[in-house]
Design an enzyme around this catalytic site. Structure first.
Site, PDB file in Angstrom:
ATOM      1  N   LYS A 123     101.283 -20.767 -47.562  1.00 32.95           N
ATOM      2  CA  LYS A 123      99.907 -21.247 -48.115  1.00 32.95           C
ATOM      3  C   LYS A 123      99.437 -20.940 -49.017  1.00 32.95           C
ATOM      4  O   LYS A 123      99.066 -20.004 -49.421  1.00 32.95           O
ATOM      5  CB  LYS A 123      99.488 -21.303 -46.337  1.00 32.95           C
ATOM      6  CG  LYS A 123      98.433 -22.354 -46.300  1.00 32.95           C
ATOM      7  CD  LYS A 123      98.903 -23.696 -44.952  1.00 32.95           C
ATOM      8  CE  LYS A 123      97.612 -24.532 -45.248  1.00 32.95           C
ATOM      9  NZ  LYS A 123      98.639 -25.577 -44.286  1.00 32.95           N
ATOM     10  N   ASP A 163      96.102 -30.239 -47.739  1.00 34.63           N
ATOM     11  CA  ASP A 163      95.418 -29.433 -46.592  1.00 34.63           C
ATOM     12  C   ASP A 163      93.972 -30.032 -46.805  1.00 34.63           C
ATOM     13  O   ASP A 163      93.952 -30.701 -47.150  1.00 34.63           O
ATOM     14  CB  ASP A 163      95.573 -28.023 -46.027  1.00 34.63           C
ATOM     15  CG  ASP A 163      95.695 -27.327 -44.744  1.00 34.63           C
ATOM     16  OD1 ASP A 163      96.658 -27.644 -43.153  1.00 34.63           O
ATOM     17  OD2 ASP A 163      94.604 -26.972 -44.849  1.00 34.63           O
TER      18      ASP A 163
HETATM   19  P1  NDP Z   1      90.388 -33.344 -44.506  1.00 36.68           P
HETATM   20  O1  NDP Z   1      90.363 -32.275 -45.388  1.00 36.68           O
HETATM   21  O2  NDP Z   1      91.158 -34.159 -44.357  1.00 36.68           O
HETATM   22  O3  NDP Z   1      89.915 -33.139 -43.165  1.00 36.68           O
HETATM   23  C1  NDP Z   1      89.166 -32.406 -42.272  1.00 36.68           C
HETATM   24  C2  NDP Z   1      88.296 -32.707 -41.187  1.00 36.68           C
HETATM   25  O4  NDP Z   1      87.948 -31.167 -40.157  1.00 36.68           O
HETATM   26  C3  NDP Z   1      86.762 -33.071 -41.899  1.00 36.68           C
HETATM   27  O5  NDP Z   1      86.374 -33.791 -40.923  1.00 36.68           O
HETATM   28  C4  NDP Z   1      86.299 -32.243 -41.785  1.00 36.68           C
HETATM   29  O6  NDP Z   1      84.558 -32.469 -41.899  1.00 36.68           O
HETATM   30  C5  NDP Z   1      86.608 -31.496 -39.772  1.00 36.68           C
HETATM   31  N1  NDP Z   1      86.574 -29.727 -39.947  1.00 36.68           N
HETATM   32  C6  NDP Z   1      86.922 -28.631 -41.471  1.00 36.68           C
HETATM   33  N2  NDP Z   1      86.393 -27.930 -41.432  1.00 36.68           N
HETATM   34  C7  NDP Z   1      85.229 -27.762 -40.775  1.00 36.68           C
HETATM   35  C8  NDP Z   1      84.407 -27.250 -39.793  1.00 36.68           C
HETATM   36  N3  NDP Z   1      84.464 -25.664 -40.105  1.00 36.68           N
HETATM   37  N4  NDP Z   1      83.635 -27.467 -38.620  1.00 36.68           N
HETATM   38  C9  NDP Z   1      83.508 -28.527 -38.426  1.00 36.68           C
HETATM   39  N5  NDP Z   1      84.785 -29.684 -38.716  1.00 36.68           N
HETATM   40  C10 NDP Z   1      85.287 -29.620 -39.987  1.00 36.68           C
HETATM   41  O7  NDP Z   1      91.879 -32.235 -43.264  1.00 36.68           O
HETATM   42  P2  NDP Z   1      92.985 -32.989 -42.520  1.00 36.68           P
HETATM   43  O8  NDP Z   1      92.856 -33.183 -42.181  1.00 36.68           O
HETATM   44  O9  NDP Z   1      94.254 -32.169 -43.798  1.00 36.68           O
HETATM   45  O10 NDP Z   1      93.649 -31.477 -42.096  1.00 36.68           O
HETATM   46  C11 NDP Z   1      93.544 -30.927 -40.848  1.00 36.68           C
HETATM   47  C12 NDP Z   1      93.659 -30.003 -40.224  1.00 36.68           C
HETATM   48  O11 NDP Z   1      94.727 -30.449 -40.157  1.00 36.68           O
HETATM   49  C13 NDP Z   1      93.846 -28.351 -40.703  1.00 36.68           C
HETATM   50  O12 NDP Z   1      93.501 -27.478 -40.117  1.00 36.68           O
HETATM   51  C14 NDP Z   1      95.518 -28.416 -40.717  1.00 36.68           C
HETATM   52  O13 NDP Z   1      95.265 -27.609 -41.515  1.00 36.68           O
HETATM   53  C15 NDP Z   1      95.926 -29.641 -40.667  1.00 36.68           C
HETATM   54  N6  NDP Z   1      96.903 -29.811 -40.489  1.00 36.68           N
HETATM   55  C16 NDP Z   1      97.319 -31.070 -41.566  1.00 36.68           C
HETATM   56  C17 NDP Z   1      98.402 -31.566 -42.237  1.00 36.68           C
HETATM   57  C18 NDP Z   1      98.311 -32.221 -43.182  1.00 36.68           C
HETATM   58  O14 NDP Z   1      99.316 -33.195 -43.860  1.00 36.68           O
HETATM   59  N7  NDP Z   1      97.151 -33.215 -44.124  1.00 36.68           N
HETATM   60  C19 NDP Z   1      99.495 -31.193 -42.010  1.00 36.68           C
HETATM   61  C20 NDP Z   1      99.781 -30.257 -40.433  1.00 36.68           C
HETATM   62  C21 NDP Z   1      98.261 -29.742 -40.257  1.00 36.68           C
HETATM   63  P3  NDP Z   1      83.856 -31.656 -42.738  1.00 36.68           P
HETATM   64  O15 NDP Z   1      84.125 -33.349 -43.852  1.00 36.68           O
HETATM   65  O16 NDP Z   1      82.714 -32.552 -42.805  1.00 36.68           O
HETATM   66  O17 NDP Z   1      84.330 -30.905 -43.162  1.00 36.68           O
END
Ligand code: NDP
Length: 445
Positions: A123, A163
């Site tokens: 990562k 991510d």
């Molecule tokens: P994105 O950046 O596309 O989206 C993240 C989302 O989570 C946004 O809506 C963001 O809101 C919100 N968010 C982030 N930090 C916070 C916080 N501290 N409090 C509240 N909301 C928060 O990321 P992904 O969708 O790609 O990833 C989301 C999760 O899934 C992560 O844990 C990632 O590790 C996991 N994941 C992702 C994969 C992938 O293929 N993308 C694969 C497997 C797991 P805001 O815009 O306001 O920050």
């Protein structure tokens, strides 16, 4: 408490709390079996699996919109490469630090093992905040980031993906710079747009895969799929494609969220509105609050979705977004199934409460593995210089999620304990640990 053989130093809990949290969760599941396994103990396996093989930390200097140099810190944690090249995403977020990346890399090793593909775990990322940056600033940062990291990468060595904060736009900039310096167009970075080597369905894969895993859980428990009310947190790649697949399965999506608050939709999200939210989030990088205001929707400022009436909860935003008191709220709201789309979104006490109350709970390393599995498919397509059709990728993704589900059920020791409820945490941790352990032992030291 974890078994003393699986020690987690007090200093780690203080200095790297998220990393200690992920290790403790694995230690709790695997402790008894470890105590009985002389081969694992003699090989000092726990210490070998919890210490990263290699960590790279580097300075990233990039030009802002006024041409001024800005400095961030970049990292790559190459956690364990016994099963294949290091594989795992890059996160760009101001909260990124070594504790968070080490927990994510540790989880990634076991998640990747569950996919059945030849993938090690890693990562990386940077404490860079993409919010409010121009496209040129994002490009400058991505190029400078790759300048610091490219020597560690390669299709047989280390293959990053996206991510939080790293989507298709960022992957394009990262790959473009890698290609320039490395002088080759290869499968080193996944999550590319389809036009230049990406796999169909990679953006959708984590969210779709999560819902395929969820439907396998529901079928196994003889529960209805249609009309289930699903509370989703987040509004990024995982959350929005999970929402899309829920709608395809005939479920109702009652919430989405971001760090400003929650969009509450008690009557269910309509497909047309979801497409508009995707446009707002993916193309315009907009905020849910503004979208809700324009569309006259209910936005609960500063609130998480966990008090809303629902049957199923899919936390899809970030780590530790569902606390012990949120678990109480879920139970009061009638939730019976929780599947983690994000990595470690639920705190340990929340998981314990949910399990005790009979809620079916799927950990992220099993339920969100569809993303990395499809990254593995992208690596395979790049190595073959071919594209698979969307239908082929979706079939493989479904089969992978069904196979992970079956593995979790197999390795869950509920039968021995004469319990009816499957412990997906136990099943996922045991199956993955056995697989990685065997590879590490076979390769000596
Ligand atoms: P994105 O950046 O596309 O989206 C993240 C989302 O989570 C946004 O809506 C963001 O809101 C919100 N968010 C982030 N930090 C916070 C916080 N501290 N409090 C509240 N909301 C928060 O990321 P992904 O969708 O790609 O990833 C989301 C999760 O899934 C992560 O844990 C990632 O590790 C996991 N994941 C992702 C994969 C992938 O293929 N993308 C694969 C497997 C797991 P805001 O815009 O306001 O920050």
């Amino acid at each position: 408490m974890p078994d003393t053989l699986l020690s987690i130093p007090d200093s780690l809990a203080i200095q790297e709390p998220e990393c200690a949290q992920a290790l403790r969760e694995m230690a709790l599941t695997i402790g008894a079996e470890y105590r009985d396994n002389q081969a694992w103990q003699q090989a000092n396996l726990w210490q070998r699996l919890t210490e990263s093989e290699r960590i790279v930390q580097f300075r990233v200097v990039w030009a802002d919109r006024d041409g001024r140099p800005q400095v961030n810190r970049g990292y790559r944690v190459q956690m364990n490469g016994a099963l294949g090249p290091y594989k795992g995403g890059l996160r760009f977020h101001p909260t990124v630090n070594l504790s968070i990346l080490k927990f994510l890399a540790f989880e990634q090793v076991f998640k990747n093992a569950l996919t059945g593909l030849p993938l090690g775990g890693g990562k990386g990322g940077a404490d860079f905040d993409p919010k409010g940056k121009t496209d040129v600033e994002i490009m400058n940062f991505c190029r400078a980031f790759i300048d610091g990291l490219w020597r560690e990468l390669g299709p047989w060595r280390d293959v990053p993906a996206g991510d939080i904060g790293v989507g298709e736009r960022e992957i394009g900039f990262l790959f473009g710079r890698y290609r320039e310096i490395a002088g080759q167009h290869d499968g080193t970075i996944t999550g590319k747009a389809h036009g230049y080597g990406g796999s169909w369905l990679r953006p959708q894969a984590t969210g779709y895969g999560l819902v395929f895993f969820l439907t396998a859980m529901l079928r196994h428990a003889a529960m209805e799929i249609h009309n289930q009310r699903v509370a989703i947190s987040g509004s990024g790649q995982v959350a929005l494609y999970a929402a899309e697949q829920c709608l395809k399965q005939g479920m109702q999506v009652v919430s989405l969220s971001d760090s400003d608050g929650t969009l509450s939709m008690p009557n269910g999200l309509a497909d047309g509105l979801l497409q508009e939210i995707m446009e707002c989030k993916f193309r315009r990088h907009g905020r849910l609050r503004d979208f809700a205001e324009q569309k006259n929707l209910t936005f609960l400022t500063g609130k998480r979705p966990w008090g809303l009436k629902a049957d199923i909860a899919l936390p899809c935003a970030t780590q530790n977004e569902l606390s012990s008191s949120d678990a109480d709220a879920l139970l009061a709201a009638g939730v019976r199934v929780v599947a983690e789309g994000a990595n470690m979104p639920c705190e340990a006490e929340a998981i314990r409460k949910l399990h005790t109350a009979g809620v079916l709970f799927a950990p992220g390393k099993a339920a969100n593995a569809g993303g990395v599995a499809t990254s593995g498919f992208e690596m395979a397509q790049n190595a073959e210089h071919l594209f698979w059709s969307p239908g082929d990728v979706e079939r493989r993704l479904r089969e992978t999620m069904d196979a992970i589900h079956a593995t979790c059920v197999d390795y869950s020791r509920h039968a021995e304990r004469a319990e009816k409820q499957v412990s997906y945490v136990e099943g996922a941790n045991r199956a993955a640990f056995h697989k990685v352990a065997a590879a590490v032992l076979a390769q000596g030291y």
